[in-house]
Design a protein around this motif. Structure first.
Motif, mmCIF file in Angstrom:
data_model
loop_
_atom_site.group_PDB
_atom_site.id
_atom_site.type_symbol
_atom_site.label_atom_id
_atom_site.label_comp_id
_atom_site.label_asym_id
_atom_site.label_seq_id
_atom_site.Cartn_x
_atom_site.Cartn_y
_atom_site.Cartn_z
ATOM 1 N N ALA A 285 -28.999 -16.007 11.654
ATOM 2 C CA ALA A 285 -28.063 -16.489 12.568
ATOM 3 C C ALA A 285 -28.605 -17.432 13.545
ATOM 4 C CB ALA A 285 -27.401 -15.436 13.381
ATOM 5 N N ASN A 286 -29.808 -17.093 14.208
ATOM 6 C CA ASN A 286 -30.436 -17.968 15.075
ATOM 7 C C ASN A 286 -30.887 -19.132 14.435
ATOM 8 O OD1 ASN A 286 -29.637 -16.435 17.474
ATOM 9 N ND2 ASN A 286 -31.514 -14.941 17.030
ATOM 10 N N ALA A 287 -31.438 -19.110 13.264
ATOM 11 C CA ALA A 287 -32.093 -20.085 12.391
ATOM 12 C C ALA A 287 -31.538 -20.978 11.808
ATOM 13 C CB ALA A 287 -33.213 -19.351 11.637
ATOM 14 N N ARG A 288 -30.503 -20.425 11.099
ATOM 15 C CA ARG A 288 -29.801 -21.279 10.115
ATOM 16 C C ARG A 288 -28.113 -21.511 10.578
ATOM 17 N NH1 ARG A 288 -31.304 -18.245 4.473
ATOM 18 N NH2 ARG A 288 -29.959 -19.995 3.567
ATOM 19 N N LEU A 289 -27.331 -20.565 11.186
ATOM 20 C CA LEU A 289 -26.207 -20.834 11.363
ATOM 21 C C LEU A 289 -25.656 -22.044 12.156
ATOM 22 C CD1 LEU A 289 -23.253 -19.670 10.891
ATOM 23 C CD2 LEU A 289 -23.681 -18.463 13.154
ATOM 24 N N GLU A 290 -26.388 -22.567 12.978
ATOM 25 C CA GLU A 290 -26.206 -23.698 13.704
ATOM 26 C C GLU A 290 -26.077 -24.883 12.789
ATOM 27 O OE1 GLU A 290 -24.856 -25.815 16.613
ATOM 28 O OE2 GLU A 290 -25.290 -23.826 16.847
ATOM 29 N N ASP A 291 -26.669 -25.060 11.685
ATOM 30 C CA ASP A 291 -26.509 -26.164 10.707
ATOM 31 C C ASP A 291 -25.149 -26.139 10.137
ATOM 32 O OD1 ASP A 291 -29.358 -26.678 11.110
ATOM 33 O OD2 ASP A 291 -29.785 -25.608 9.369
ATOM 34 N N TYR A 292 -24.421 -25.099 10.149
ATOM 35 C CA TYR A 292 -23.182 -25.013 9.399
ATOM 36 C C TYR A 292 -21.991 -24.750 10.555
ATOM 37 C CZ TYR A 292 -26.549 -24.963 5.498
ATOM 38 O OH TYR A 292 -27.671 -25.213 4.580
ATOM 39 N N ALA A 293 -22.251 -24.272 11.696
ATOM 40 C CA ALA A 293 -21.353 -23.887 12.592
ATOM 41 C C ALA A 293 -19.893 -24.826 12.764
ATOM 42 C CB ALA A 293 -21.958 -23.379 14.017
#
Length: 491
Positions: A285-293
């Protein structure tokens, strides 16, 4: 004696009449003896005021409104009294008690420990057992006994009842010291243990069980001492009328099994996402979610879902991998089949934006097609199950639930029926036949947990920035935490 009996028999009517007059005269005095001004005020204003704290085990604003074990129980008590419920939130336990004794609220309900009686407050009967539990940071040597706490940075919540326990233990272990904080909650303690500002903490077992998935860097150590009791608090100056009604209500809740059911609902679920799984999820969530949030947020605005729920579906489907492909040809971040993609107008399943938008609209379509008799969270969980196994198999499971004498509009009943679709004697009776019915059960269960973690991370981040000047990075050289009062060893 014979003359006396004869006299009484001859004038019995008059004595009965006199007795009735005396009894009617005394009724107001009996009523006055049992009347309670506080209960009368509550009835006249038509609401009961609960004083509480904002914490996930107590009271918080959930997706569907106010929630929490203490809130749910108090709401039922207000219904029992025939009034509505108002909520006053205080920052700490001492403030809750002060608010009750000062007349700001009627009852204090905030995971309050039943401690030594005080002149200005009364307690209800015990509601729950509170078992103190030592927890510590993963990576430290195991903490298994009191001696292992000597020299450690140990934190507790002030006025939680645990301080009294530690003071008793300090008589036999004078080298024992700790830190007490009034303005923090259990999640704050766990955060400080995980990031190194504390080595260990003492919380209650049910509190740790509810929060443990959010802090995979924290281990449970050992139970400390005997259980305490959780109770409600009343202003002693208001008499015992409200306290007496609360005890009657709690007796009824316990007798009818409602109290056990509420405890199971909030604290009894299995930890099916183990520490490793939760830690991996939080890391991703910390590493990848921001790309799709932002894509999830836009899809949520278009379809009316919580964006964190859609993100949880995306993680369960593909671990947020837009190029994921299953052996059966299901593809993309939301793992859409070709027919589903065509149905929702997705031309490129490997395009993250199209996949998230298409998956959200597909889920909305399922939700809208469900019978109107399915409401609330039951409707959402069934829509998610149908996203995984198909709407036809979900309807088959609902028919099996009805066939077994259960309400097919409740997810708990359909959840029990879905695995039956794997057994011949059951799926032969259905319209759509065999299905791997155990999978949607796990599917919904995992999404609910992923959603809870994301919701917690978002809420705690907001609260954290309000509480701190800046985020604290994990480090071996963190500054001393100013929220604690230090209780030194007595050596």
């Amino acid at each position: 004696m014979y003359r006396l009996f004869a006299h009484l028999r001859r004038h019995a009517r008059w004595y009965l009449l006199l007795g009735s007059v005396v009894a009617l005269t005394l009724v107001p005095y009996w009523q006055q003896a049992y009347r309670n001004p506080q209960l009368e005020r509550i009835a006249s204003r038509d609401f009961l005021t609960m004083v509480t704290r904002n914490a996930p085990t107590i009271y918080y604003q959930g997706r569907n409104g106010p929630s929490g074990f203490d809130y749910e129980l108090m709401r039922r008590f207000a219904d029992y009294l025939g009034v509505s419920l108002a909520v006053e939130v205080e920052d700490n336990i001492a403030a809750v008690v002060r608010a009750v004794t000062s007349g700001k609220g009627d009852i204090g309900a905030a995971a309050l420990p039943l401690q030594t009686a005080q002149e200005d407050i009364h307690y209800s009967q015990p509601i729950l057992n509170l078992q103190p539990l030592v927890i510590y940071r993963r990576g430290l040597p195991p903490v298994r006994e009191i001696e292992d706490l000597i020299g450690k940075k140990l934190g507790i919540i002030h006025d939680s009842g645990i301080g009294e326990l530690l003071r008793q233990l300090q008589q036999d272990w004078p080298a024992l010291g700790w830190r007490e904080a009034a303005e923090l909650e259990v999640a704050d303690l766990l955060q400080r243990v995980e990031d190194g500002r504390l080595d260990a903490a003492v919380v209650y077992r049910h509190q740790f069980k509810l929060n443990r998935l959010f802090f995979p860097g924290v281990e449970d150590g050992f139970p400390l001492g005997e259980p305490l009791s959780m109770a409600w608090v009343f202003d002693a100056g208001q008499g015992i009328g409200l306290q007496r009604e609360a005890n009657r209500f709690l007796d009824e809740m316990r007798r009818d099994g409602v109290l056990d059911a509420l405890f199971e609902r909030y604290f009894g679920h299995d930890d099916y996402l183990e520490y490793v799984g939760a830690r991996t999820f939080i890391q991703q969530a910390n590493a990848r979610l921001e790309d799709y949030a932002d894509l999830f947020r836009q899809a949520a605005r278009d379809t009316g879902f919580d964006w964190k729920l859609l993100a949880a579906v995306g993680y369960q489907e593909s671990h947020w991998n837009p190029t994921a492909t299953s052996p059966t040809g299901v593809r993309g971040l939301m793992m859409l089949t070709n027919p589903t993609a065509k149905e929702v107008g997705v031309t490129n399943r490997l395009d993250a934006a199209q996949s998230i938008d298409g998956g959200a609209r597909y889920l909305r379509g399922i939700l809208d097609r469900l019978p109107e008799s399915i409401t609330g969270d039951d409707r959402l969980w069934m829509a998610l199950a149908a996203y995984n196994v198909g709407l036809g198999h979900l309807y088959d499971a609902r028919r099996l639930a009805r066939q077994r004498g259960k309400n097919p509009d409740r997810w708990t009943n359909v959840r029990e029926a879905l695995p039956l679709l794997q057994k011949r004697q059951w799926y032969e009776q259905t319209r759509h036949g065999y299905a791997r019915g155990g999978e949607p059960v796990i599917y919904v269960r995992n999404i609910r947990r992923y959603y809870e973690i994301l919701d917690y991370l978002e809420r705690s981040q907001r609260q954290y920035y309000q509480l701190e000047d800046r985020p604290v990075e994990i480090s071996d050289n963190l500054p001393e935490d100013g929220h604690f009062d230090v209780v030194e060893p007595v050596l």
